[in-house]
Design a protein around this motif. Structure first.
Motif, PDB file in Angstrom:
ATOM      1  N   TYR A  76       0.444  -1.587   0.460  1.00  0.00           N
ATOM      2  CA  TYR A  76      -0.076  -0.571   0.027  1.00  0.00           C
ATOM      3  C   TYR A  76       0.729   1.663  -0.093  1.00  0.00           C
ATOM      4  N   GLY A 240      -1.454   3.714  -4.512  1.00  0.00           N
ATOM      5  CA  GLY A 240      -0.512   4.019  -3.699  1.00  0.00           C
ATOM      6  C   GLY A 240       0.235   5.637  -4.488  1.00  0.00           C
ATOM      7  N   SER A 488      -9.988   7.175   1.048  1.00  0.00           N
ATOM      8  CA  SER A 488      -9.814   6.964  -0.622  1.00  0.00           C
ATOM      9  C   SER A 488     -10.767   6.879  -1.476  1.00  0.00           C
ATOM     10  N   LEU A 535      -8.526   1.605  -3.131  1.00  0.00           N
ATOM     11  CA  LEU A 535      -6.503   2.005  -4.016  1.00  0.00           C
ATOM     12  C   LEU A 535      -7.152   2.965  -5.224  1.00  0.00           C
TER      13      LEU A 535
END
Length: 563
Positions: A76, A240, A488, A535
């Protein structure tokens, strides 16, 4: 806890609060309260950035995340170093040149007031919610240790940190974060050492690593591409990168740390060093979780790490609990025996070793299945508790294994980590709601004394709001994952607005304003229909703002804009 543990815990927390109040005394204006008079050196900026990101959730939930899902969560952070470089080249020089209180002030200069207000509101909503979750994390500790109601501990946890945050502002936050983070790093390192020392006789660090590897917990790199896989190298590097770019470049809780720096050089040094240090630090914390799995492979593990939740199941469904416990006891005996046999045979590379490893994995699957059934039974009861026991795994080890004094210190560490991130968040929320909303709508230009009073009132209001959010955080599962999912949902569109502002000079305020709203709707829809892992939402949100803005140019003639 023992008297020694209580003494260590209370003494550590009191020292930090008193230090924060002392160092933050003498506030006279918004400049000092919200920006610490722009006097922070690079090492204070570095520790502030890391302390803001590494909340109690990091130290409480991350080991549990590795225990249950392995170490692939570290991927991540793989896009983080590159994001730091981009921010140092583009974001910091602009923020420093304009001498802004918030990142969103720049957007009014580049676009218009409504774009500034919209972006700030997106930040306020997302950061306000995630701050509430961060308050809930250490509240679990008080609730577990004292057997108090979780709602009471939420109020107590959030209320204590408000003391020095309300009084001392950015200066108190920066200096207490320095003290907090140094205590945290030293204590977590010592906890890892004690974890190895408490392994059964004859079992060392290499043995524990070997066992963790055979259990699949050292899965640091996952190369298979899958849109719905939350943690692989592709989502880590690409998703990320966009998440880190938005978080460190446009989230006021982080921007507020490096705009307090003396100058560009100190701000950039703090941010770049964070990019270098963060991945090894997170790797080490996750490694503790993998080693915990090895520890509980060799020693009896509880049937469920959230002891209070399981106790409720025993009281309400004693027959079902008895069946679970009999199966758990048999599996634990088998699992512990197979683990020790693997270590005994590991140097032989014999067919017997391969067979034992396969038996070990089969038993591991059975243990996991039993755990899921126990968890389902608890969740189907009327007990108001977390959906999983992920956040209790490291806590259980601390309570039941470590020596007196160390337990109190580790509990203090989780509080300190929480306070570091929450205090910074409250300061940033206050700065945004005051500068980007309150003063814009009232059109008031307060003097120093009035501005300071407003700043403190906004800090207090956000503290109360976050405590309220913490009351509803019990059903979110893994807290470290919950916070990142929440971020996110909003970070992509916020980042997209800034990317358009920096690199797409033809776009006007009305265009990007509408594009941002459409992008946020698109992100929420993609998440709601579970199309990709969280993500990727950061990439989608940022790209959507840029695409919608470009389409808008086909319908609206661009006007001259400020640069």
């Amino acid at each position: 806890m023992s008297t020694i543990d209580w003494t260590v815990l209370i003494f550590t927390l009191v020292v930090v609060v008193v230090y924060g109040v002392f160092i933050g005394r003498g506030q006279k204006s918004n400049e000092s309260y919200l920006k610490a008079d722009n006097k922070m050196p690079w090492y204070i900026v570095l520790l502030g950035i890391m302390a803001t990101q590494a909340s109690a959730i990091t130290f409480l939930s991350a080991p549990g995340q590795a225990y249950t899902d392995g170490m692939r969560f570290v991927q991540y952070y793989f896009g983080l170093p590159l994001a730091m470089i981009v921010i140092c080249i583009t974001f910091i020089p602009i923020f420093q040149r304009l001498n802004v209180y918030t990142a969103y002030e720049y957007l009014e200069n580049r676009f218009d007031k409504k774009t500034r207000v919209l972006t700030s509101l997106l930040f306020l909503f997302s950061r306000g919610l995630s701050t509430g979750i961060s308050i809930y994390a250490p509240s679990i500790i008080l609730s577990s240790v004292l057997n108090w109601n979780i709602y009471l501990t939420n109020v107590l946890t959030g209320g204590i940190l408000l003391i020095y945050t309300y009084v001392g502002g950015a200066k108190a936050i920066a200096h207490t974060q320095k003290l907090q983070f140094l205590i945290i790093l030293g204590t977590m390192a010592f906890a890892g050492y004690l974890l190895i020392q408490n392994m059964p006789d004859g079992i060392g660090f290499k043995d524990a690593l070997y066992l963790a590897g055979k259990s699949g917990k050292l899965n640091v790199i996952t190369t298979e591409f899958d849109w719905k896989d939350k943690y692989n190298i592709w989502s880590g590097l690409i998703g990320g990168f966009f998440l880190a770019l938005s978080y460190f470049g446009t989230d006021q809780s982080q921007v507020g740390r490096y705009i307090t720096a003396k100058d560009n050089t100190n701000a950039k040094m703090g941010l770049l060093l964070n990019g270098l240090v963060k991945i090894p630090m997170q790797f080490a914390i996750l490694l503790i979780g993998a080693l915990l799995f090895a520890f509980f492979s060799l020693k009896p593990a509880p049937i469920y790490f959230n002891e209070r939740s399981y106790q409720y199941l025993k009281e309400t469904q004693p027959e079902q609990a008895a069946v679970f416990e009999k199966e758990h006891q048999d599996l634990q005996i088998k699992f512990n025996a197979e683990s020790k046999e693997i270590l005994k045979l590991k140097e032989t590379h014999s067919p017997q070793l391969k067979k034992t490893i396969q038996d070990f994995k089969n038993t591991q699957t059975q243990v996991k299945a039993l755990h899921s059934r126990v968890e389902e039974a608890i969740n189907n009861s009327n007990y108001n508790a977390e959906k999983t026991d992920t956040n209790y795994i490291f806590l259980y080890f601390v309570k039941n294994t470590l020596p007196a004094g160390m337990i109190g210190l580790l509990f203090a560490v989780i509080f300190l980590a929480s306070w570091g991130s929450i205090s910074a968040a409250l300061n940033s929320l206050a700065a945004c709601s005051l500068k980007d909303v309150h003063l814009i709508f009232t059109k008031e230009i307060p003097d120093d004394a009035t501005g300071l009073k407003y700043s403190r009132l906004h800090t207090l209001a956000w503290g109360i709001f976050s405590i309220g959010v913490a009351m509803f955080a019990t059903q979110m599962g893994s807290l470290i994952e919950a916070v990142n999912v929440l971020g996110s949902l909003f970070y992509g569109p916020i980042l997209g607005i800034f990317l358009v502002a920096f690199y797409y000079k033809k776009i006007t305020g009305s265009n990007v304003f509408i594009s941002a709203i459409l992008s946020e709707i698109a992100v929420i829809a993609v998440y709601q229909f579970d199309i990709v892992s969280f993500l990727w939402l950061n990439v989608i949100g940022a790209a959507a703002v840029i695409i919608f803005s470009a389409i808008g140019l086909l319908f609206y003639k661009p006007k001259a804009v400020n640069s």
